[in-house]
Design a protein around this motif. Sequence first.
Motif, PDB file in Angstrom:
ATOM      1  N   SER A 191       0.808  -1.229   0.000  1.00 38.99           N
ATOM      2  CA  SER A 191       0.000   0.000   0.000  1.00 38.99           C
ATOM      3  C   SER A 191       0.837   1.274   0.000  1.00 38.99           C
ATOM      4  N   PHE A 192       2.165   1.175  -0.078  1.00 36.91           N
ATOM      5  CA  PHE A 192       2.968   2.391   0.020  1.00 36.91           C
ATOM      6  C   PHE A 192       3.092   3.066  -1.332  1.00 36.91           C
ATOM      7  N   PHE A 193       2.674   4.337  -1.383  1.00 43.08           N
ATOM      8  CA  PHE A 193       2.836   5.176  -2.577  1.00 43.08           C
ATOM      9  C   PHE A 193       3.840   6.258  -2.209  1.00 43.08           C
ATOM     10  N   GLU A 194       5.090   6.054  -2.602  1.00 38.03           N
ATOM     11  CA  GLU A 194       6.135   7.005  -2.227  1.00 38.03           C
ATOM     12  C   GLU A 194       6.108   8.211  -3.151  1.00 38.03           C
ATOM     13  N   ILE A 195       6.319   9.382  -2.574  1.00 44.06           N
ATOM     14  CA  ILE A 195       6.333  10.631  -3.329  1.00 44.06           C
ATOM     15  C   ILE A 195       7.735  11.229  -3.262  1.00 44.06           C
ATOM     16  N   LYS A 196       8.248  11.634  -4.415  1.00 39.74           N
ATOM     17  CA  LYS A 196       9.613  12.147  -4.547  1.00 39.74           C
ATOM     18  C   LYS A 196      10.658  11.123  -4.068  1.00 39.74           C
ATOM     19  N   PRO A 197      10.615   9.894  -4.539  1.00 41.17           N
ATOM     20  CA  PRO A 197      11.584   8.898  -4.060  1.00 41.17           C
ATOM     21  C   PRO A 197      13.021   9.206  -4.458  1.00 41.17           C
ATOM     22  N   LEU A 198      13.232   9.956  -5.548  1.00 40.15           N
ATOM     23  CA  LEU A 198      14.582  10.234  -6.028  1.00 40.15           C
ATOM     24  C   LEU A 198      15.099  11.591  -5.580  1.00 40.15           C
ATOM     25  N   PHE A 199      14.261  12.386  -4.957  1.00 36.06           N
ATOM     26  CA  PHE A 199      14.641  13.726  -4.533  1.00 36.06           C
ATOM     27  C   PHE A 199      14.812  13.742  -3.018  1.00 36.06           C
ATOM     28  N   ALA A 200      15.966  14.215  -2.548  1.00 39.57           N
ATOM     29  CA  ALA A 200      16.255  14.250  -1.116  1.00 39.57           C
ATOM     30  C   ALA A 200      15.898  12.922  -0.447  1.00 39.57           C
ATOM     31  N   PRO A 201      16.484  11.808  -0.904  1.00 37.25           N
ATOM     32  CA  PRO A 201      16.076  10.490  -0.411  1.00 37.25           C
ATOM     33  C   PRO A 201      16.451  10.213   1.041  1.00 37.25           C
ATOM     34  N   GLU A 202      17.185  11.122   1.678  1.00 37.35           N
ATOM     35  CA  GLU A 202      17.444  10.965   3.113  1.00 37.35           C
ATOM     36  C   GLU A 202      16.173  11.122   3.941  1.00 37.35           C
ATOM     37  N   LEU A 203      15.118  11.615   3.314  1.00 38.42           N
ATOM     38  CA  LEU A 203      13.806  11.698   3.950  1.00 38.42           C
ATOM     39  C   LEU A 203      12.801  11.007   3.041  1.00 38.42           C
ATOM     40  N   VAL A 204      12.024  10.102   3.584  1.00 33.41           N
ATOM     41  CA  VAL A 204      11.036   9.346   2.817  1.00 33.41           C
ATOM     42  C   VAL A 204       9.655   9.911   3.121  1.00 33.41           C
ATOM     43  N   THR A 205       8.900  10.208   2.073  1.00 31.07           N
ATOM     44  CA  THR A 205       7.521  10.669   2.233  1.00 31.07           C
ATOM     45  C   THR A 205       6.609   9.852   1.332  1.00 31.07           C
ATOM     46  N   GLY A 206       5.403   9.616   1.783  1.00 29.80           N
ATOM     47  CA  GLY A 206       4.452   8.887   0.953  1.00 29.80           C
ATOM     48  C   GLY A 206       3.221   8.483   1.727  1.00 29.80           C
ATOM     49  N   PHE A 207       2.258   7.962   0.984  1.00 34.89           N
ATOM     50  CA  PHE A 207       1.003   7.482   1.570  1.00 34.89           C
ATOM     51  C   PHE A 207       1.053   5.971   1.762  1.00 34.89           C
TER      52      PHE A 207
END
Length: 502
Positions: free
Chosen positions: A281-297
């Motif tokens: 169920s993970f939809f990651e947003i901006k996975p290639l940008f600033a990957p030291e922080l993970v964001t997603g639904f």
Amino acid sequence: MAAAGARARAGNLERGRAKLDAQGKLFVRDRIDLLCDPGTFVEDALLANASATDLPADGVVTGIGDVDGRPVVVVANDPTVKAGSWGARTVEKIVRATEAALSQELPIVWLVDSAGARITDQVQLFPGRRGAGRIFHNQVKLSGRVPQVCALFGPSAAGGAYIPAFCDLVIMVEGNASMYLGSPRMAQMVIGEEATLEETGGARMHATVSGSGDNLAADDEEAIAAVRAYLTYLPGNWKLPPPVYEPVPPVRQLDDTIVPAEDTAGYDVHEVIDGLIDAESFFEIKPLFAPELVTGFGLIEGRPVGIVANNPAIVGGVLFVDSADKAARFIWLCDAFSIPLVFLADVPGFMIGTEVERQGIIRHGAKMITAVSEATVAKISIILRKAYGAGLYAMAGPAFDPVATLALPTAKIAVMGPEAAVNAVFANKIAEITDPAEQEAFIAERRAEYEADVDLLRLASELVVDAVIDWGELRREIHLRLSRAEGRVRHFSDRRHGVPPV
């Protein structure tokens, strides 16, 4: 009239098919068919500019269709019609589409493939009250009211590049998509710069360097599938609750083998996320940008949550200028559409040094902390291993009104790590000790004192953390606490708006 309608629907596909095929692109109406549920798309202004025989629908298809049973406004450029460029009727159609999204509070999906404005129509389309500027004005009004999603299949040039910029999510098809204010040819002529299209505004550049693109797609089909998937996490507008689905167990069980005991040892926080959310169920947003922080639904027991997680596998999970910006925008997105936030903190703090200071790390960090502060949606802060310095604040620590601050048995909270703290306080004393063994013993003793001062049991007894949770209970604890917080009053302050440090 029937012939005129058929001509408008056909676009200029007959002479443009070879080019589309060579680029691996779909015809605009095939894109809409993939996006919308079968038979649900209702088109507006099909006969726009019908008197011009080579401008079917004036190069843009607009209307309303269902996506997974929910209505959305669709704006789709037709690149077979003058490269999807904008004329006066094109702009009027787009303005009306945004007005429909505003009046009915419907999500809007942009299927963008446009060379920009037709210079021949500039007086009619550019400067007036219902000119192109009105599109961007309406997008700003739509922001936070309804989801705005862009799939970028080709160029988004000049002023048109602001359409994706105002969207919540931008999916770019690698190899075809680009966005830029000035083309490489214009840059060469005006400022003497020699650059390729990819360097100037290509999909991978925007997804990795500028952050203007969120996710990459391999082709049109994958981009549209991503748009459909993204919308499943969100309500139709800001007044509605997020959708709810049947719960699914996670793909793995969490245990204490995931996080190394040593503060500086790396690990991939995606493994923690996989143990918290419903499987797949993970939809990651901006996975290639600033990957030291993970964001997603993701979903927890069938309910959408937004995840903000430090990733120690990448530069130790330290926060940089870009990671602060990435977090702030994602937090604003979740707060706008009532998606609870789960912060997974394992952060040494914000990066230091002359390079990031010159980039404005202070104001960018303040932007992230502003977003955390203003978010009235339910927030849970989970300290996985460490939260040092302002990193604790940026990850929704106790002072930022979380539903709870939870700690794993491995958690540490402090102004800084023990090594840095001992050096900061005792640097002169350490330098005075000439015997290496004596110096090592002194440092170890001071470090032990420091660690005892911020011992997890003490933090719990002082009510800094609300609970210490074993790994196996974490998913259940998050779900229960978020469920209990559903009725909370959402209010931050009475004002027009803040003045955020951007």
